[in-house]
Design an enzyme around this catalytic site. Structure first.
Site, PDB file in Angstrom:
ATOM      1  N   GLY A  12       7.444 -34.596  32.193  1.00  0.00           N
ATOM      2  CA  GLY A  12       7.632 -33.187  31.826  1.00  0.00           C
ATOM      3  C   GLY A  12       6.394 -32.676  31.101  1.00  0.00           C
ATOM      4  CG  ASP A  75       6.698 -37.332  42.533  1.00  0.00           C
ATOM      5  OD1 ASP A  75       7.934 -37.361  42.714  1.00  0.00           O
ATOM      6  OD2 ASP A  75       5.969 -36.394  42.904  1.00  0.00           O
ATOM      7  CG  ASP A 135      12.102 -35.606  24.798  1.00  0.00           C
ATOM      8  OD1 ASP A 135      12.330 -34.400  24.623  1.00  0.00           O
ATOM      9  OD2 ASP A 135      12.207 -36.169  25.904  1.00  0.00           O
ATOM     10  NE  ARG A 170      30.111 -13.211  17.955  1.00  0.00           N
ATOM     11  CZ  ARG A 170      29.543 -12.317  18.748  1.00  0.00           C
ATOM     12  NH1 ARG A 170      28.223 -12.274  18.854  1.00  0.00           N
ATOM     13  NH2 ARG A 170      30.274 -11.493  19.451  1.00  0.00           N
ATOM     14  CG  MET A 177      15.231 -29.546  26.036  1.00  0.00           C
ATOM     15  SD  MET A 177      13.717 -29.375  27.009  1.00  0.00           S
ATOM     16  CE  MET A 177      14.374 -28.695  28.525  1.00  0.00           C
ATOM     17  CG  HIS A 179      15.781 -37.993  27.598  1.00  0.00           C
ATOM     18  ND1 HIS A 179      15.319 -39.274  27.771  1.00  0.00           N
ATOM     19  CD2 HIS A 179      16.562 -37.742  28.664  1.00  0.00           C
ATOM     20  CE1 HIS A 179      15.788 -39.771  28.896  1.00  0.00           C
ATOM     21  NE2 HIS A 179      16.544 -38.851  29.459  1.00  0.00           N
ATOM     22  CD  GLN A 302      14.210 -26.714  23.006  1.00  0.00           C
ATOM     23  OE1 GLN A 302      14.564 -27.349  22.043  1.00  0.00           O
ATOM     24  NE2 GLN A 302      14.841 -26.773  24.170  1.00  0.00           N
TER      25      GLN A 302
HETATM   26  O1  F6P Z   1      11.236 -35.168  28.190  1.00  0.00           O
HETATM   27  C1  F6P Z   1      11.076 -33.816  27.935  1.00  0.00           C
HETATM   28  C2  F6P Z   1      12.303 -33.047  28.344  1.00  0.00           C
HETATM   29  O2  F6P Z   1      12.062 -31.686  28.074  1.00  0.00           O
HETATM   30  C3  F6P Z   1      13.613 -33.505  27.721  1.00  0.00           C
HETATM   31  O3  F6P Z   1      13.784 -33.033  26.417  1.00  0.00           O
HETATM   32  C4  F6P Z   1      14.601 -32.950  28.708  1.00  0.00           C
HETATM   33  O4  F6P Z   1      15.780 -33.708  28.696  1.00  0.00           O
HETATM   34  C5  F6P Z   1      13.889 -33.097  30.026  1.00  0.00           C
HETATM   35  O5  F6P Z   1      12.509 -33.174  29.729  1.00  0.00           O
HETATM   36  C6  F6P Z   1      14.110 -31.961  30.995  1.00  0.00           C
HETATM   37  O6  F6P Z   1      13.476 -32.312  32.174  1.00  0.00           O
HETATM   38  P1  F6P Z   1      13.155 -31.324  33.368  1.00  0.00           P
HETATM   39  O7  F6P Z   1      12.037 -30.430  32.942  1.00  0.00           O
HETATM   40  O8  F6P Z   1      12.766 -32.229  34.478  1.00  0.00           O
HETATM   41  O9  F6P Z   1      14.392 -30.537  33.620  1.00  0.00           O
END
Ligand code: F6P
Length: 376
Positions: A12, A75, A135, A170, A177, A179, A302
Site C-alpha cells: 500500500g 503483487d 500501520d 451523539r 486503519m 491492519h 489516511q
Molecule cells: O497497510 C496499509 C493499509 O492502509 C492498512 O491499514 C489497510 O488495512 C490496508 O492497507 C488497505 O489496503 P488496500 O489499499 O489494498 O485496500
C-alpha cells in the site's frame, strides 16, 4: 566503478515514499559512482521491465508529494497474477535484475514487502529494504514512515468529529486503519482525546464500553468519541480468530496442505463475517446508551497527501543512510530507524514478525491514566 541501483515501492502507498526515493537518489548521485533506476508498480514493474530514470531533475520536485512517483502494487514475485493465472515469476525477476546490471535493489515497503524482498535475497540478489507503512507494524524498527502523517490525519478527523458529536449529543464511532495493529488508532485516539479507544491487541466488551459512555452521561456529557482500529474485535471474535490462527500455524508446520486450505477458507469466512464490525458496534452502543450513534470510516484518506515534516525527515534519514550500506556492499538488510540514527537489521530477523502494541506500552498506560476506556 559505477554501481547500478534499482528502487521499487511495493504494498500500500504511504506518505513519505517520494521523500525516501529522493533521499536515496540524491545521496546516490552525490557519490558520483552510482546510477539509479526506478521500477514501476512494485515487483510487477521489475518483472515486466517497466522502469524510469531517476535523475536529478525528477528527484528535485518530489520531497513533499504524497503517494509514490514509481507507482506501487501488492503483487508478490512468487504469486504474480499473469493473465488468468497466478504464477511464480521469481526467476523472471532475477533475470531482469541481472539484465539491468543491477548491483543492488532497494525495496521500500511494509511487512509483506520485507518478506518478498527476503525471498529475492535468498535467490542471491543484493537487497536492501526500507520500512514504510501507515500501520507502523514492521518489526525491528522504532517506527515506519507514513505513520506520523496518517496519525496526524486521523487526529485531525477526530478533532473535527468532536464538535459535531458535541452539538448533536451523539456517539461518533470513527474507524481508523492499521491492519492488525493498533498503533494508528491508539496514537490518534490519544492525541484527539477519544473517550474510547479500541485496538486489536485488547479485545473489547461492548458492555464495558456502554458503561463508560453511561458514566459520562451521568456526569452530564452527552457525547462520546469512540476510536476503533479496523482490526479491533470483541472478546468472542478475538478468541475465535486466535484459534483459527493457531490451527493455520499448526497446519503449516505439519505441511498439511488440506488442513491449511480448510483453515484458510474459515479465516476468509471469518473476515467476511467481521467486515462490518464497527457498524455493528455503533448500533449496539446506540441501543445500550440511548444516544444516537454515527459511524465515520476514514479509509484511504489516511494514506493520501503531503507527508508531515517528521515523515520527511525519517524517510530522508533512512533513504540517505541506505546509500552508505550500498557503498559498503552490506546487503540482505533492512535500514531501520533506531533512536535518532539508523541500524542495519538482517532481513531474516524482520520477516514473519509483526510489531503490535504491547498491552503495557507507555501509550496504553497514559491512555488509562487519563480515563480513556480501552474496551476491556
Ligand atoms: O497497510 C496499509 C493499509 O492502509 C492498512 O491499514 C489497510 O488495512 C490496508 O492497507 C488497505 O489496503 P488496500 O489499499 O489494498 O485496500
Amino acid at each position: 566503478m559505477n554501481k547500478h541501483i534499482g528502487i521499487l515501492t511495493a504494498g500500500g502507498d504511504s506518505p513519505g515514499l517520494n521523500s525516501a526515493i529522493r533521499g536515496i537518489g540524491k545521496s546516490a548521485i552525490s557519490t558520483n559512482k552510482m546510477q539509479i533506476i526506478g521500477f514501476r508498480d512494485g515487483f510487477r514493474g521489475l518483472m515486466e521491465n517497466r522502469s524510469m530514470r531517476l535523475d536529478g531533475e525528477v528527484l528535485a520536485s518530489i520531497l513533499t508529494r504524497g503517494g509514490t512517483i514509481l507507482g506501487t502494487s501488492r503483487d508478490k514475485p512468487h504469486k504474480m497474477p499473469v493473465g488468468s493465472e497466478v504464477m511464480d515469476m521469481t526467476e523472471v525477476i532475477c533475470d531482469n535484475y541481472h539484465r539491468h546490471n543491477l548491483d543492488a535493489l532497494i525495496c521500500i515497503g511494509g511487512g509483506g514487502t520485507q518478506k518478498n524482498a527476503y525471498r529475492l535475497a535468498k535467490k542471491g540478489l543484493n537487497i536492501i529494504t526500507l520500512p514504510k507503512t501507515i500501520d507502523n507494524d514492521v518489526a525491528m524498527t522504532d517506527v515506519t514512515f507514513g505513520f506520523d502523517t496518517a496519525m496526524e490525519i486521523a487526529t485531525d478527523a477526530i478533532d473535527r468529529l468532536h464538535s459535531t458529536a458535541h452539538s448533536h449529543h451523539r456517539i461518533i464511532v470513527v474507524e481508523i486503519m492499521g491492519h492488525n495493529a493498533g498503533w494508528l488508532a491508539l496514537g490518534a485516539g490519544i492525541a484527539g482525546g477519544a473517550d474510547v479507544i479500541l485496538i486489536p491487541e485488547i479485545p473489547y466488551d461492548v458492555a464495558s464500553i456502554s458503561n463508560a459512555i453511561r458514566r459520562r452521561q451521568l456526569r452530564g456529557t452527552n457525547f462520546s468519541i469512540v476510536a476503533v482500529a479496523e482490526g479491533a474485535l470483541n472478546k468472542k471474535d478475538s478468541k475465535k480468530l486466535a484459534k483459527l490462527r493457531a490451527r493455520k500455524l499448526k497446519a503449516k508446520q505439519a505441511k498439511d496442505k488440506k488442513a491449511r486450505v480448510q483453515v484458510e477458507a474459515e479465516l476468509a469466512a471469518f473476515a467476511k463475517e467481521t467486515a462490518n464490525n464497527t457498524q455493528r458496534l455503533a448500533k449496539e452502543l446506540e441501543e445500550n446508551t440511548g444516544l444516537e450513534a454515527r459511524l465515520t470510516i476514514l479509509g484511504h484518506v489516511q494514506r493520501g497527501g503531503t507527508p508531515t515534516a517528521t515523515d520527511r525527515v525519517l524517510a530522508t534519514r533512512l533513504g540517505s543512510a541506505c546509500v552508505e550500506f550500498v557503498e559498503r556492499e552490506e546487503y540482505g538488510i533492512m535500514v531501520a530507524a533506531c533512536g535518532e540514527g539508523v541500524k542495519a537489521v538482517p532481513l531474516r530477523d524482520v520477516v514473519g514478525k509483526r510489531k503490535t502494541v504491547p498491552v503495557d506500552h507507555p501509550w496504553i498506560v497514559s491512555a488509562r491514566r487519563v480515563n480513556t476506556c480501552l474496551g476491556d
